[in-house]
Scaffold this motif. Structure first.
Motif, short mmCIF file in Angstrom:
data_model
loop_
_atom_site.label_atom_id
_atom_site.label_comp_id
_atom_site.label_asym_id
_atom_site.label_seq_id
_atom_site.Cartn_x
_atom_site.Cartn_y
_atom_site.Cartn_z
N ASN A 64 29.95 27.30 -3.31
CA ASN A 64 30.47 27.52 -4.66
C ASN A 64 32.00 27.57 -4.69
N SER A 65 32.62 27.95 -3.59
CA SER A 65 34.08 27.89 -3.52
C SER A 65 34.56 26.44 -3.53
N LEU A 66 33.87 25.58 -2.78
CA LEU A 66 34.23 24.16 -2.76
C LEU A 66 34.18 23.56 -4.15
N SER A 67 33.08 23.76 -4.83
CA SER A 67 32.91 23.20 -6.17
C SER A 67 33.91 23.81 -7.14
N GLY A 68 34.05 25.13 -7.09
CA GLY A 68 34.96 25.81 -8.00
C GLY A 68 36.41 25.38 -7.82
N THR A 69 36.80 25.09 -6.58
CA THR A 69 38.18 24.70 -6.32
C THR A 69 38.48 23.31 -6.86
N VAL A 70 37.55 22.38 -6.73
CA VAL A 70 37.76 21.05 -7.30
C VAL A 70 37.94 21.15 -8.80
N LYS A 71 37.17 22.00 -9.43
CA LYS A 71 37.33 22.23 -10.88
C LYS A 71 38.72 22.80 -11.18
N LEU A 72 39.15 23.78 -10.41
CA LEU A 72 40.47 24.40 -10.63
C LEU A 72 41.60 23.40 -10.45
N MET A 73 41.49 22.51 -9.47
CA MET A 73 42.55 21.54 -9.23
C MET A 73 42.69 20.56 -10.39
N THR A 74 41.61 20.36 -11.13
CA THR A 74 41.68 19.54 -12.35
C THR A 74 42.35 20.32 -13.47
N GLU A 75 42.03 21.60 -13.57
CA GLU A 75 42.55 22.43 -14.66
C GLU A 75 44.01 22.83 -14.45
#
Length: 457
Positions: free
Chosen positions: A288-299
């Protein structure tokens, strides 16, 4: 040897605290106990209200479970974590509720969730932790790093083959932590598909409890197969542990099989709980950290730009992402005596639940807490891995995987972007991102054209 599950405190259905509540019980449509509420992600507005108005809040739960105290401020969470002699992991386990024993179905699975390291108090907890430490020290993690690097490279190839638009969870973040854990445990290659299959069914179980009809429509045979799957899984565990005792290898399964408490070999119940804990705990945080970080890098594109211009910032980015994502939502403790937190009296045997996502956005500790800022001075002070004696044993392994993954992901796909399609699983314990759609080359872009140059004649 006594089992935790034999002596654990089960819920009484208590609805009122022994001592009067010092803070109000906030009205909200977000039910912290309810897995379905978490399909919306973390309730950051509620966290803010809790910290400001009710930092130790008497909280609702579905009957017949007993209600509990919610702790939301960073320093109060640390207070609980740093007093394991008062706030016990063992007395009531780490789960928000422990039903009456007649409702433990399937019993072997319920017991395994309690009979393990994370639910132990001292001195048993430290005895077990010390025996497993060789697989979590820097030297071992460094050796494991090269295997993880090769796996990440292969997963990036899979992303590229299936892109440009792909479910990042399915192709990448589901795969990496399970691979790493199987390598550590020493699970034979032929058995690894079984682990994936069993983990799928265990995750489906929590969804079935929250949304039985939806789960049934999506996977009609689930209710009929589940008990058989659990039986197969624990039969496999018993068989492997017996083999490791008779034929030791250099792996974590062997270490678990030969672990002792107070000089005695672990009974099968603790063996079952131990290897399952490692699979669950190690899988969820990293995934979940991997997925959440990709989302954050977009935001936060300016933060992505920092990393792309200076990959040496990836460790700081990883720490800040763990704070922002908070992959473990809560842990529970049980008071061993009457005590007090932030002016609220807590009675013996009352539950205390720490909400890490709230603590990790506490403005008294993190300036502008809702802003992703890898340059903040206290970037590593998050409590995503817990704190104190129960801080996650596998934190180094998780951080290594995250950093290796980000290094290669951003080198291969510097424009990787979250498309806006995300799905959270119904789970009150972990921030379960079950789908995250990305475009590897930036939103709306196609695969770059490969131009083949002919050699000069």
């Amino acid at each position: 040897m006594k089992l935790i599950s034999d002596e654990i405190l089960t819920d009484t259905g208590a609805t009122e605290p022994v001592y009067p509540a010092s803070y109000p019980e906030l009205e909200t449509d977000f039910e912290l106990w309810n897995p379905n509420s978490w399909k919306r992600g973390h309730p950051y507005d509620l966290y803010r209200r809790m910290r400001e108005e009710a930092p130790v809040m008497w909280s609702k739960v579905r009957r017949p479970a007993s209600r509990y105290w919610s702790v939301s401020r960073y320093e109060d969470i640390k207070t609980v974590e740093l007093q394991p002699d008062i706030f016990s992991s063992q007395r009531g386990g780490i789960n928000l509720a422990v039903p009456d024993r007649k409702n433990w179905k399937p019993e072997i699975l319920i017991r395994a969730a309690m009979d393990n390291l994370i639910s132990m108090d001292e001195p048993s907890h430290m005895q077990m932790r010390i025996q497993q430490k060789d697989f979590f020290v820097p030297a071992y993690v460094a050796k494991l790093r090269e295997k993880v690097r090769a796996k990440v490279d292969a997963l990036c190839d899979d992303l590229e083959a299936k892109g440009p638009v792909v479910d990042f969870v399915k192709v990448f973040s589901n795969e990496l932590p399970l691979y790493t854990l199987c390598e550590m445990l020493g699970v034979d290659e032929a058995d690894r598909p079984k682990i994936v299959y069993w983990m799928h069914y265990l995750e489906m179980a929590s969804q079935f409890l929250s949304n039985p009809l939806t789960t049934f429509l999506g996977e009609p045979l689930f209710p009929f197969r589940f008990n058989k799957v659990v039986e197969e899984m624990f039969a496999y565990g018993a068989r492997v542990m017996a083999d490791r005792r008779a034929h030791p290898r250099e792996d974590l399964l062997t270490l678990i099989a030969h672990s002792k408490l107070d000089g005695e070999d672990l009974p099968q119940a603790y063996l079952d709980g131990s290897w399952l804990l490692i699979i669950f705990a190690g899988n969820d945080t990293t995934r979940n950290s991997l997925s959440g970080t990709v989302k954050l890098m977009t935001e936060w594109p300016e933060q992505r730009a920092i990393v792309l211009s200076d990959p040496a910032m990836i460790p700081r980015m990883s720490e800040e992402a763990l704070r922002m994502v908070s992959p473990v939502k809560h842990m529970r403790r049980t008071a061993l005596e009457d005590t007090e937190i932030n002016g609220q009296r807590i009675a013996k045997d009352e539950k205390v639940v720490m909400w890490y996502g709230a603590g990790n956005r506490d403005p008294d500790v993190f300036e502008n807490p809702d802003v992703f800022d890898m340059t903040r001075e206290n970037v590593s002070k998050h409590i995503a891995f817990g704190h104190g004696v129960h801080k996650c044993l596998g934190a180094r392994v998780a951080q290594m995987q995250l950093q290796v993954a980000y290094e290669q992901l951003f080198a291969r796909f510097p424009k990787i972007e979250f498309t806006g399609e995300i799905r959270y699983g119904p789970n009150a314990l972990v921030h379960a991102i079950s789908k995250l759609e990305v475009n590897l080359y930036g939103r709306g872009n196609a695969r770059p054209t490969q131009v083949q140059l002919k050699a000069a004649s």
